[in-house]
Write an enzyme that holds these catalytic residues in place. Structure first.
Site, PDB file in Angstrom:
ATOM      1  N   CYS A 276       0.848  -1.203   0.000  1.00  0.00           N
ATOM      2  CA  CYS A 276       0.000   0.000   0.000  1.00  0.00           C
ATOM      3  C   CYS A 276       0.878   1.246   0.000  1.00  0.00           C
ATOM      4  O   CYS A 276       2.115   1.179   0.055  1.00  0.00           O
ATOM      5  CB  CYS A 276      -0.926   0.010   1.216  1.00  0.00           C
ATOM      6  SG  CYS A 276      -0.034   0.049   2.784  1.00  0.00           S
TER       7      CYS A 276
ATOM      8  N   CYS B 213       3.344   1.638   2.936  1.00  0.00           N
ATOM      9  CA  CYS B 213       4.609   0.904   2.788  1.00  0.00           C
ATOM     10  C   CYS B 213       5.594   1.723   1.959  1.00  0.00           C
ATOM     11  O   CYS B 213       6.773   1.842   2.306  1.00  0.00           O
ATOM     12  CB  CYS B 213       4.368  -0.446   2.135  1.00  0.00           C
ATOM     13  SG  CYS B 213       3.230  -1.524   3.035  1.00  0.00           S
TER      14      CYS B 213
ATOM     15  N   CYS C  76     -27.777   1.562  -3.712  1.00  0.00           N
ATOM     16  CA  CYS C  76     -27.580   0.118  -3.484  1.00  0.00           C
ATOM     17  C   CYS C  76     -26.557  -0.438  -4.454  1.00  0.00           C
ATOM     18  O   CYS C  76     -25.726  -1.280  -4.087  1.00  0.00           O
ATOM     19  CB  CYS C  76     -28.898  -0.631  -3.639  1.00  0.00           C
ATOM     20  SG  CYS C  76     -30.200  -0.122  -2.507  1.00  0.00           S
TER      21      CYS C  76
ATOM     22  N   ASP D 152     -12.405  -0.574 -45.097  1.00  0.00           N
ATOM     23  CA  ASP D 152     -11.454  -1.388 -45.848  1.00  0.00           C
ATOM     24  C   ASP D 152     -12.123  -1.792 -47.166  1.00  0.00           C
ATOM     25  O   ASP D 152     -13.352  -1.818 -47.262  1.00  0.00           O
ATOM     26  CB  ASP D 152     -11.098  -2.625 -45.007  1.00  0.00           C
ATOM     27  CG  ASP D 152     -10.243  -3.606 -45.775  1.00  0.00           C
ATOM     28  OD1 ASP D 152      -9.295  -3.155 -46.428  1.00  0.00           O
ATOM     29  OD2 ASP D 152     -10.546  -4.805 -45.724  1.00  0.00           O
TER      30      ASP D 152
END
Length: 1002
Positions: free
Chosen positions: A79, A82, A265, A676
Site C-alpha cells: 500500500c 509501505c 444500493c 477497408d
C-alpha cells in the site's frame, strides 16, 4: 535484470573506457555494458562486488563519494503507507541523496553499495528479489494477462506507456484483451500497475508466446496473409481449430441479486464485491438485478461479501437457469408488490377521502382520540407487513453506514406515523392547530411507491426480450446416433465428437460439421441473411439455425457455452451489464445523493420550525417528509442501465454485437467511417479476369507457374489464381524458396526458376523491365481490376488482372451512411487508380490508397488529429492495427471467433447495412439515456425545492407527501417506459430481411 550505474575515477580517455568495457563484458551474468570516462552502466545478473573488483584490477576506481544510481526490484509493499515508509527511511539516510519508490521498484542515487542498500530495505521488513547467484535481480519471466476495460487504441497506448516507464519490464505486447510482459516483477505487481490506470487484468496462462514481437498488432496483420501484387488488406481465411488464436478473456461470472432498490444500493454492492481478493471488475445492473464479476475470486466469497453488505446473491450457472430464476423472481416480486400496494391503498384511500370530503383529521375530543388511535394501530400493522421491507432494508443500510432509497421512505413514512401517534397519545402537549394526524400519508405513500415498484418490475421483465429470443433459438434436445441407433437426449448430454441426426424443420442444437447429406439452412435469425444457405458435406452448421429440407448427419464440435450462439448470448449479456461514461456519472452523483437529501430534509425542517408560521411543527413535518419521499433516486439508478439493456438487446436482434456500453456511447459520437476495401466493400472473393502474356510465354505456362508459387496460400488473391489454374486443369509443380514482400508481392522458386508476383515496385527492386505491360496495367486498373505483374528469371512474363466485385448492397449502404451525415472514406493498399475506380462504383469520394498493412493505423491517427471521431470497418485480424487505433472498431464477418473477439462492434451479417444499423442504434440508445438522465435530474432538481416549500410564499400551499410519493413512483415508471421505447426502434433506410418479416408477424 539488474542495472548498475557506477561513477568512475581515473578514467582519462575513451581507450581507458574501452578496456573497462572489455573486462566487464567477460564477467559471468553481464548482458550489456556502456562505459564512458564518467561512469559505467552495466546490465545483467552479475554481483556488484565482481564488477567493482574488475574495475579496480585495471587500476581504475569506483567513485562512491559522488554517489550513483541504483535500481532495485521490491516485494512486500502492499500500500501507499509501505511506500512512504521506505521513502522516509531513504530520505533520512545521509548517504542517499534522492529516492524514487513505488510498490514494485526503487530508484535511488546513493553512496551506499548495493548490498548495503538491500540490507536497509530488508531491515524495514520488505524484500529485494534475488537470483540464485545472490544478485538483486529476479529472473525475468513472461507473464500473460487477460485485459478488460480497454475500449480503443488510446487505452492500449496508455497501458503501453505505463509499462514502458518501468525499468523492470524489458519487453511487452498489449492489445485490447491481452498483455504479454517480460519482467522481473511478479504478477500482482504488474496487475496493480494496470489497474491503477483504471483497467482490469487477471492472469491468463493460455497464451505464452516464446518471442514477443516489437509491433505485435502490425505483425499479426502482416502474418495473417502474405502480400501480393498490391498490399490489399484481405480477409483472413477462417483458421483451423489448431491455428485459431486463443481467446484471452478474464473469467467472468454472473450473480443474481436481491434487495437492491436504487443507485445507492448499486454502489454499495459494487464496493462489497470489489473488496473481495481476486476480483478485478464488478458491474452491477439495477435494471436486471444482476452483477457481472470478473476475476479469480471464489464465488462463495463474493456471495458472502454481498450478504454481509445487506443484500442477497446467488451464482447464475447458465443462461437457461438464470432466465428461469429471474422470471420467477420478477413474477413473484410483481405479485407481492401488487398485493401490498392494494392493501396499503385500501387503507389509505378511505382516510384520504374522509379528509377531502370535509371529515376532521384533528384530535379535539376523547372519542376522536380513541378512533384515530385505532386507525393508528391499523396503520402500524400495515407498516410492519406491506412496508416491512422498507424498514428492514433501511436498518441494514444503517448498520453498514449508508443510506438508500429505503432509508428515505422509512424516515418519511415513519416520521408521519410517529408524529400522528404522538398527537393521539398526548394531544394536550400540542397547540390546537398542531393536532393534525397523518396516518393517511403513511399508508398512501407506501401504497403508491409499492404500486410503482410493481409496474416497474413488470416493465423490467420485458427489457431482456431480445436475449430471451436468442436463447429460444437453441433446442433443448438432440438426436444422437450411436452404433447405428438413434435416440433423443437432453441437450446437456451431447458431447463433443458425437454424431447427430438432423431432420427437416428441426433447429440445430450445437455447432458442428456435416458428415453426410445436404440441405438448405435458414440462418436468418442468426445472421439476418434472407436466403437459406446451401450446406453440404464438410460445411459448418451453427446452433439455433433451422434445417429446411433434407436429412443431415453431422458431428458435434462445439457444445454448451462454446457454440457461436452461446458466445453471442454471453457477449450480449456482458454488454447489457456494462456501464458507459454516462452511467458512471450517475453512479457518482447517486453515491452522495441520498446523504445530501437527508441533510436538505434536516435543514428544511429547521428553517420551517424556527422561521415558519404557526403551527411550525406541522409545516416542519410536512416539508421534511415530502423532501425525503420525493427525492428517492430510483429513476436516477434506472436511467442508464434500462437504456443499455434494451439498446444492446435491440442491436443483437439486428445482428450487431456490442462488446460493452462504452463502445455503444462512443459509436454514437462517430462522424467518420473508414472502410477497408477487400472483403468489406467487396465480396472478398477475387476472380482472375485478365491474363496477358509477354516474351513468348503462353497463358497455360504463366498460370501454371503462378499457381505453383501460390499453392498452399489462403490469401484471396492467391486463391483466385489457384482457382483459375484448377478450372483449366493445369498441373502444379512444387515450389522451393518462398518469401512474402509486404506492400510489394511474393517471390519464390518453381522448377528451378525464380518467380516474382507483385506490383511495379517489386519489379523495380529486381531491375525487371516491365515497360511492355504498363499501358495494360493502367487500363485494367481504371476498370477496378488489380494488376499483378509476373516475372520469370528477371524477365516480364505476363500480367494477371484480378477483380473483386462490390457486394450487392454496398452502394445502397454507403448512401445510408452519407445520409446520416457521416463522412465515408475508403482505406486500401491497392494502387490509386484501381482504388478510385472501385470507390467511384461505390459512391465514395475520399480514397486513401497504396497504404501498407501496418500503415493503416497511421492513417487513422491522421484523421483523428484533424478532430474526427473515426469508426474503422474491417474484416477482423488483418485490420487489427486500424481497428485498435480508431474510436470504434467494427468487424465484418459471419460471427467467427476471430471477428467476435477482435472489435468493439461485430456485425454477424456480412453487410455494410449493419454499420448503419449499429451507428443508428447507438445514437438512439445514447439519446434515450440522455432523456432518462435529464428526466431524473430535472425531476429531483425541481421536486426537492418544491417539496421544501419554495412556492409557499407565492401560493400559500405545500406539496402533500402523498403527491410526492405518487410523483416518485411515476418517475421510475416513466424512465422504464421510455427505455422500452427502444424496443420499437427501427433503423432508417434498412432493407427488409426474412427476420424482419418474422418479427412483423409475431
Amino acid at each position: 535484470m539488474a542495472e548498475l550505474t557506477l561513477p568512475l575515477k581515473k578514467v582519462r580517455c575513451m581507450n581507458c573506457a574501452g578496456k573497462i568495457k572489455t573486462a566487464l563484458t567477460e564477467l559471468p551474468g553481464v548482458e550489456s555494458v556502456d562505459v564512458d570516462t564518467q561512469q559505467a552502466l552495466v546490465r545483467g545478473s552479475m554481483k556488484e562486488a565482481d564488477v567493482v573488483e574488475a574495475i579496480t584490477q585495471l587500476g581504475y576506481e569506483v567513485d562512491y563519494d559522488t554517489g550513483r544510481e541504483i535500481v532495485l526490484p521490491l516485494a512486500g509493499l502492499s500500500c501507499g503507507k509501505c511506500v512512504s515508509k521506505v521513502k522516509t527511511a531513504l530520505d533520512a539516510h545521509p548517504q542517499v541523496s534522492n529516492a524514487d519508490v513505488t510498490k514494485t521498484s526503487l530508484k535511488a542515487t546513493t553512496r551506499l553499495a548495493e548490498n548495503e542498500l538491500i540490507a536497509l530495505i530488508e531491515s524495514l521488513g520488505y524484500q529485494v528479489p534475488r537470483s540464485e547467484n545472490g544478485s538483486s535481480d529476479a529472473a525475468p519471466a513472461t507473464l500473460s494477462l487477460a485485459l478488460s476495460g480497454l475500449s480503443c487504441g488510446k487505452c492500449v497506448a496508455k497501458v503501453e506507456k505505463a509499462l514502458a516507464e518501468q525499468p523492470e519490464i524489458s519487453q511487452f505486447s498489449v492489445t485490447k484483451t491481452l498483455a504479454t510482459v517480460t519482467t522481473t516483477l511478479d504478477t500482482p505487481a504488474v496487475i496493480s500497475l494496470i489497474t491503477a490506470l483504471g483497467y482490469q487484468a487477471v492472469p491468463d496462462d493460455s497464451v505464452l508466446p516464446a518471442v514477443i514481437p516489437q509491433n505485435p498488432v502490425a505483425d499479426a496483420a502482416k502474418a495473417a496473409a502474405p502480400e501480393h501484387s498490391q498490399p490489399v488488406t484481405a480477409p483472413m481465411a477462417q483458421p483451423s481449430e489448431q491455428q485459431k488464436p486463443p481467446t484471452a478473456q478474464p473469467t467472468a461470472q454472473q450473480y443474481m441479486l436481491s434487495g437492491m432498490t436504487c443507485a445507492s444500493c448499486v454502489a454499495s454492492v459494487e464496493k462489497a464485491i470489489l473488496s473481495v481478493p481476486g476480483v478485478t471488475q464488478a458491474s452491477v445492473n439495477l435494471a436486471e438485478r444482476t452483477a457481472q464479476v470478473t476475476g479469480s475470486a471464489d464465488s462463495e466469497q463474493i456471495i458472502e461479501a454481498v450478504t454481509q453488505a445487506g443484500y442477497g446473491a446467488e451464482l447464475s450457472e447458465d443462461e437457461a437457469t438464470r432466465r428461469q430464476r429471474q422470471q420467477a423472481q420478477n413474477e413473484q416480486l410483481y405479485r407481492t408488490h401488487l398485493r401490498n400496494a392494494f392493501l396499503a391503498l385500501a387503507v389509505g384511500i378511505p382516510m384520504m377521502g374522509w379528509g377531502l370530503l370535509g371529515g376532521s383529521m384533528m384530535i379535539a375530543s376523547a372519542s376522536e382520540q380513541l378512533a384515530w388511535g385505532a386507525i393508528g394501530l391499523l396503520t402500524l400493522a400495515l407498516l410492519v407487513t406491506t412496508g416491512r421491507h422498507f424498514y428492514v432494508n433501511a436498518w441494514k443500510a444503517f448498520r453498514h453506514h449508508r443510506a438508500t432509497m429505503d432509508t428515505l421512505v422509512a424516515l418519511g413514512t415513519g416520521a408521519a406515523w410517529l408524529y400522528s401517534m404522538f398527537v393521539v397519545l398526548v394531544p394536550d402537549l400540542l397547540p390546537d392547530q398542531a393536532r393534525h394526524v397523518y396516518f393517511e400519508a403513511s399508508a398512501m405513500i407506501l401504497g403508491l411507491i409499492t404500486l410503482g415498484h410493481a409496474l416497474e418490475a413488470r416493465a423490467r421483465s420485458r427489457t431482456s426480450k431480445a436475449l430471451e429470443q436468442l436463447m429460444d433459438l437453441q433446442p433443448q434436445t438432440a438426436v444422437i446416433v450411436e452404433q447405428g441407433e438413434e435416440r433423443e437426449v437432453p441437450l446437456a448430454q451431447v458431447q463433443q465428437g458425437m454424431l447427430l441426426r438432423l431432420y427437416p424443420g428441426a433447429r440445430i442444437p450445437v455447432d458442428g460439421t456435416i458428415t453426410q447429406g445436404e440441405s438448405y439452412i435458414d440462418e436468418s435469425m442468426l445472421t439476418g441473411e434472407p436466403l437459406p444457405a446451401h450446406k453440404r458435406e464438410g460445411d459448418t452448421l451453427h446452433a439455433g439455425t433451422i434445417n429446411q429440407n433434407g436429412t443431415l448427419l453431422f458431428r458435434a464440435e462445439k457444445i454448451g457455452r462454446d457454440t457461436m450462439l452461446a458466445r453471442i448470448i454471453d457477449l450480449v449479456r456482458q454488454a447489457q451489464s456494462s456501464k458507459p461514461a454516462l452511467a458512471r456519472l450517475a453512479d457518482t452523483i447517486s453515491s452522495i445523493f441520498v446523504p445530501s437529501v437527508m441533510i436538505i430534509a434536516v435543514i428544511t425542517a429547521m428553517v420551517w420550525y424556527y422561521f415558519g408560521p404557526e403551527p411550525s411543527s406541522i409545516y416542519m413535518l410536512v416539508t421534511a417528509t415530502t423532501v425525503l419521499i420525493i427525492a428517492c433516486p430510483c429513476a436516477l439508478g434506472l436511467a442508464t442501465p434500462m437504456s443499455v439493456t434494451v439498446g444492446v438487446g435491440r442491436a443483437a436482434e439486428y445482428g450487431v454485437l456490442i462488446r460493452n456500453a462504452e463502445a455503444l456511447q462512443m459509436a454514437a459520437e462517430v462522424d467518420t467511417v473508414v472502410l477497408d476495401k477487400t472483403g468489406t466493400l467487396t465480396e472478398g472473393k477475387p476472380q482472375l479476369v485478365e491474363c496477358l502474356t509477354f516474351n513468348g510465354y503462353t497463358r497455360e505456362t504463366l498460370l501454371s507457374l503462378a499457381a505453383s508459387l501460390e499453392q498452399g496460400s489462403e490469401h484471396p488473391l492467391a486463391k483466385a489464381i489457384l482457382d483459375a489454374a484448377k478450372a483449366d486443369s493445369l498441373p502444379l509443380q512444387p515450389h522451393g524458396h518462398f518469401a512474402a514482400k509486404p506492400g510489394f508481392g511474393v517471390e519464390g522458386d518453381v522448377a528451378g526458376q525464380n518467380l516474382l508476383l507483385g506490383n511495379q515496385k517489386l519489379l523495380q527492386q529486381h531491375q525487371v523491365d516491365f515497360v511492355a505491360g504498363i499501358n495494360d496495367a493502367e487500363r485494367i486498373s481504371q476498370q477496378g481490376i488489380t494488376p499483378i505483374f509476373v516475372a520469370v528469371g528477371n524477365q516480364l512474363a505476363g500480367l494477371l488482372g484480378i477483380s473483386d466485385p462490390l457486394r450487392h448492397d454496398s452502394v445502397e449502404a454507403i448512401k445510408r451512411l452519407q445520409a446520416m451525415g457521416l463522412e465515408v472514406i475508403m482505406l486500401t493498399g491497392d494502387i490509386k487508380s484501381t482504388a478510385q475506380a472501385i470507390a467511384a462504383q461505390a459512391g465514395i469520394t475520399t480514397v486513401i490508397a497504396g497504404v501498407l498493412p501496418d500503415g493503416k493505423s497511421s492513417q487513422i491517427q491522421a484523421l483523428q488529429a484533424e478532430g474526427k471521431k473515426v469508426a474503422m470497418v474491417g474484416d477482423g485480424i488483418n485490420d487489427a492495427p486500424a481497428l485498435a487505433q480508431s474510436e470504434v472498431g467494427i468487424a465484418m464477418g459471419s460471427g467467427s471467433d476471430v471477428a467476435i473477439e477482435s472489435a468493439q462492434l461485430t456485425l454477424v451479417r456480412h453487410s455494410l447495412h449493419g454499420v448503419a444499423d449499429a451507428l443508428q442504434l447507438s445514437r438512439a440508445t445514447l439519446k434515450n439515456m440522455k432523456q432518462n438522465l435529464f428526466g431524473a435530474f430535472i425531476y429531483n432538481t425541481l421536486g426537492i425545492p418544491v417539496a421544501a416549500g419554495i412556492l409557499f410564499p407565492f401560493t400559500g400551499a405545500l406539496l402533500s407527501p402523498v403527491i410526492a410519493g405518487a410523483a416518485m413512483a411515476l418517475s421510475s415508471i416513466t424512465v422504464v417506459s421510455n427505455a422500452n421505447r427502444l424496443r420499437l426502434f427501427t433503423p432508417d433506410g434498412r432493407p427488409r430481411t426474412t427476420s424482419d418479416n418474422k418479427e412483423q408477424h409475431k
